[in-house]
Every structure is written in structure tokens, then in C-alpha cells.
Scaffold this motif. Structure first.
Motif, PDB file in Angstrom:
ATOM      1  N   GLU A   3       0.874  -1.141   0.017  1.00 56.88           N
ATOM      2  CA  GLU A   3       0.197  -0.008   0.089  1.00 56.88           C
ATOM      3  C   GLU A   3       0.978   1.216  -0.092  1.00 56.88           C
ATOM      4  OE1 GLU A   3      -3.572   2.227   0.462  1.00 56.88           O
ATOM      5  OE2 GLU A   3      -3.108   0.313  -0.381  1.00 56.88           O
TER       6      GLU A   3
ATOM      7  N   GLU B  36       4.567   6.174 -16.755  1.00 59.67           N
ATOM      8  CA  GLU B  36       4.030   4.960 -16.025  1.00 59.67           C
ATOM      9  C   GLU B  36       2.566   4.816 -16.364  1.00 59.67           C
ATOM     10  OE1 GLU B  36       4.911   4.843 -11.997  1.00 59.67           O
ATOM     11  OE2 GLU B  36       6.999   5.591 -12.539  1.00 59.67           O
ATOM     12  N   ALA B  37       1.920   5.967 -16.584  1.00 63.02           N
ATOM     13  CA  ALA B  37       0.423   5.984 -16.965  1.00 63.02           C
ATOM     14  C   ALA B  37      -0.162   6.611 -18.073  1.00 63.02           C
ATOM     15  CB  ALA B  37      -0.290   6.811 -15.628  1.00 63.02           C
ATOM     16  N   GLU B 106     -14.200   4.206 -16.067  1.00 58.95           N
ATOM     17  CA  GLU B 106     -12.616   3.997 -16.678  1.00 58.95           C
ATOM     18  C   GLU B 106     -12.008   4.997 -16.286  1.00 58.95           C
ATOM     19  OE1 GLU B 106     -10.713   2.627 -20.895  1.00 58.95           O
ATOM     20  OE2 GLU B 106     -12.518   3.296 -21.079  1.00 58.95           O
ATOM     21  N   GLU B 109     -10.938   4.370 -12.778  1.00 56.46           N
ATOM     22  CA  GLU B 109     -10.063   3.292 -12.743  1.00 56.46           C
ATOM     23  C   GLU B 109      -8.578   3.790 -13.108  1.00 56.46           C
ATOM     24  OE1 GLU B 109     -10.531   0.598 -11.389  1.00 56.46           O
ATOM     25  OE2 GLU B 109      -8.443  -0.548 -12.012  1.00 56.46           O
ATOM     26  N   VAL B 110      -8.478   4.388 -14.059  1.00 57.28           N
ATOM     27  CA  VAL B 110      -7.021   4.703 -14.614  1.00 57.28           C
ATOM     28  C   VAL B 110      -6.386   5.688 -13.513  1.00 57.28           C
ATOM     29  CG1 VAL B 110      -5.888   6.389 -16.200  1.00 57.28           C
ATOM     30  CG2 VAL B 110      -7.498   4.706 -17.146  1.00 57.28           C
ATOM     31  N   ARG B 112      -7.016   5.451 -10.363  1.00 59.29           N
ATOM     32  CA  ARG B 112      -6.806   4.636  -8.983  1.00 59.29           C
ATOM     33  C   ARG B 112      -5.415   3.743  -9.448  1.00 59.29           C
ATOM     34  NH1 ARG B 112      -6.947  -0.091  -7.429  1.00 59.29           N
ATOM     35  NH2 ARG B 112      -7.991  -0.999  -9.357  1.00 59.29           N
ATOM     36  N   ARG B 113      -5.106   3.537 -10.788  1.00 62.38           N
ATOM     37  CA  ARG B 113      -3.993   2.645 -10.833  1.00 62.38           C
ATOM     38  C   ARG B 113      -2.666   3.707 -11.184  1.00 62.38           C
ATOM     39  NH1 ARG B 113      -7.181  -0.998 -14.378  1.00 62.38           N
ATOM     40  NH2 ARG B 113      -6.751   0.441 -16.037  1.00 62.38           N
ATOM     41  N   ALA B 114      -2.956   5.061 -11.500  1.00 62.28           N
ATOM     42  CA  ALA B 114      -1.851   5.888 -11.473  1.00 62.28           C
ATOM     43  C   ALA B 114      -1.399   6.643 -10.409  1.00 62.28           C
ATOM     44  CB  ALA B 114      -2.582   7.025 -12.514  1.00 62.28           C
TER      45      ALA B 114
END
Lengths: 152, 152
Positions: A3, B36-37, B106, B109-110, B112-114
DNA sequence: GTCATGTGGTTCAAATTCGAATTACTCGGT
DNA sequence: ACCGAGTAATTCGAATTTGAACCACATGAC
């Protein structure tokens, strides 16, 4: 992957303050220079660095590093300044590939006239808003931030 | 016009530190996000602001003010995000001229991942370089700088 | 000397930025 | 209901920025 460590309240406030101040100060100074001196901030910075350098000249790559811009961006801006007679290029004697950007007399004069208004704007936007202790933190803390990023 | 008040040593160090840190941090984060994103920093900021807003939506002009960018610049970036399905536009019911930018699933979500990688980069470049006292100065001092420029 | 590798600077195309102009609408006063 | 001033967002063209490709040269190993 664990995390991530999210930013706590203080860290978030510091980050947002830094981000907003960076953007607004940059925007304000860009405006002021354009209006009062007909220069973009990158162009002004080029003149400042050249004026401070011995002989009023610096190699292109060295200058790009100090200005924190891409080499191609610098080529473009120096081209603009050269068209206006504020800077000229000089071949490097020891390396045929090398090019010096050189401040002209006119460039120095334009800078001399632009500087007071610019300094006043920097004071109004940033410096005079802070007390001496806060200035010391910017100098030390952000100085260290800059140096670290330079190295990596 | 009187002789301008030039910057003394401390003021100059603070100004240069601020300037260099702004540029290098911005450049670093831009790079990190792109790698990275696949997002530019303006795009990331749009997603962040939308995610934090009630209903995940904000009016275009309001969003432009917060992002400190021009309205036309925002139109462009929201267009880019819309093409990628991360944001959509919704007409404002109470004002026909108005447009909401709305975060899609979406898009969330993007983001959240970035976010973890981005926060880590912010820490490495800026936050973790400073101690708590220094962070407090950034939050207070630069916060005030930002607020003043907002008003004028 | 010669070759491989690296460096300095420019050029190029693509992406982004800005401000001014534009379109369409809201709102307050009359 | 109508007019004028102001507002929301987009479009447009010009200027700028970037990274990748490129050329010419420098440098060091052999």
C-alpha cells in the motif's frame, strides 16, 4: 507491492501550495514580462544567465541545463533572440561542433530596462509575501530539492 | 521612478530555489506520469479534481480556474480525455451554455492505478526531501502566495 | 591510424498552449 | 417582451515545446 504511503494533511497542503504557487507565479511573471518588456520568461532567463556569465557567453548545452529546458527548445528561443539582435551565436574555437550564445549590447540594454519591472513583479507575487524565516526555508529546502533532481 | 529594490542574497536564493524546484519537479512528474500512466500532468490533474468533486463532475470554467489553465487549453485536454473514454461531457440542466466534465468509471480506474506511482514520485522529488517544519512553511507561505494571486 | 562510441547542436513533425474572435445563451432593467 | 451587457464554452491560428532522428565531429581503445 505494498500500500502506498499517501500524503497526510500537512503534506497534502504543502504539495498543493507548492503546485498552485508555481503555476500562478509563473503565469503572472510570464504576463508581466510580455506586457512590459516584450519577452517571454524563457527569453528573459536566457538574457539573465548570459549577462551573469563571464564574457556574456555560454555554450548552448550548458545553457539548456541551467534553464531546465530541452536542447531543441533552447535552439528555438536563441533563434528568436538572435532575430531581434539581443543574442548572437559564436563558434567555439576548441570544439568545431560547439556554439556559444553571446549577449549583444542591445541585449544587455533590453535586459537592463526589463529588470526593474520584473524584480518588482517577483517581489509582489512571491518575495514580499513571505517573511525572512520563510524565505530561508525556500532557499534551503527548495534549494536541496533542486539539487537532488539535478543529479538524477 | 526610483531605484528598484533589488533582491538581497537571501531573497535571491529563495527565488532561484523556488524557480529551479518548480521547473525540475514539474518536469520530473510530467515524465513519470507519461511513462507509467500515459497521462500528461494536466490530464492527471483533471482526473484528480473530478474524482474529488461530488458526483465526479465539475463545470468547465470552474475546472479551468482550479487547474490554472486557460479555458481553451482545458477544452483541448478534456477533448483528449474524452477520446480515451476517461471523461465525458454532460450538458448543464440549468444553463444551456454550461458543460460538466464528468469522470467515467474507466477514468476513475485509470486514476486509481496511476495514483500510487505518482504519489511516490511526489514524495521522492519534494515531500520526503523536507522536514515537517519546512512542509509547514510551504503550506502556509506558498498557500498565501497562491491565494493572493488568485484574487488579482 | 582506425573504429566504435559518445557528444553538441540543429531539424523535423507532432502535440500542446495561448489569446482573440465567435456563437449562443443568461440576466437585469425598463 | 425587449435590449444591452456579461458569461460559457468552443474554434481558430500562431507561437511554443518536446523527443526522435540526424549530422558532424571528438575521444579513447586498440
Amino acid at each position: 507491492m505494498s500500500e502506498p504511503r499517501w500524503l497526510d494533511e500537512l503534506e497534502m497542503a504543502a504539495w498543493q501550495g507548492f503546485l498552485e504557487a508555481s503555476n500562478r507565479v509563473a503565469r503572472r511573471l510570464e504576463q508581466q514580462l510580455k506586457d512590459e518588456a516584450g519577452l517571454s520568461h524563457p527569453q528573459y532567463e536566457i538574457l539573465v544567465h548570459l549577462a551573469a556569465a563571464p564574457g556574456g557567453e555560454i555554450r548552448m548545452t550548458e545553457l539548456a541545463d541551467r534553464l531546465i529546458t530541452s536542447k531543441s527548445g533552447l535552439t528555438y528561443q536563441v533563434g528568436q533572440l538572435e532575430r531581434r539582435g539581443l543574442v548572437r551565436r559564436r563558434a567555439c574555437p576548441t570544439d568545431v561542433r560547439g556554439v556559444f550564445a553571446v549577449l549583444t549590447g542591445e541585449g544587455r540594454e533590453v535586459l537592463r530596462r526589463a529588470a526593474p519591472g520584473h524584480v518588482a513583479a517577483v517581489r509582489e507575487a512571491l518575495i514580499d509575501v513571505l517573511d525572512r524565516d520563510q524565505l530561508a526555508v525556500l532557499a534551503e529546502g527548495l534549494g536541496e530539492v533542486g539539487r537532488r533532481l539535478r543529479r538524477t
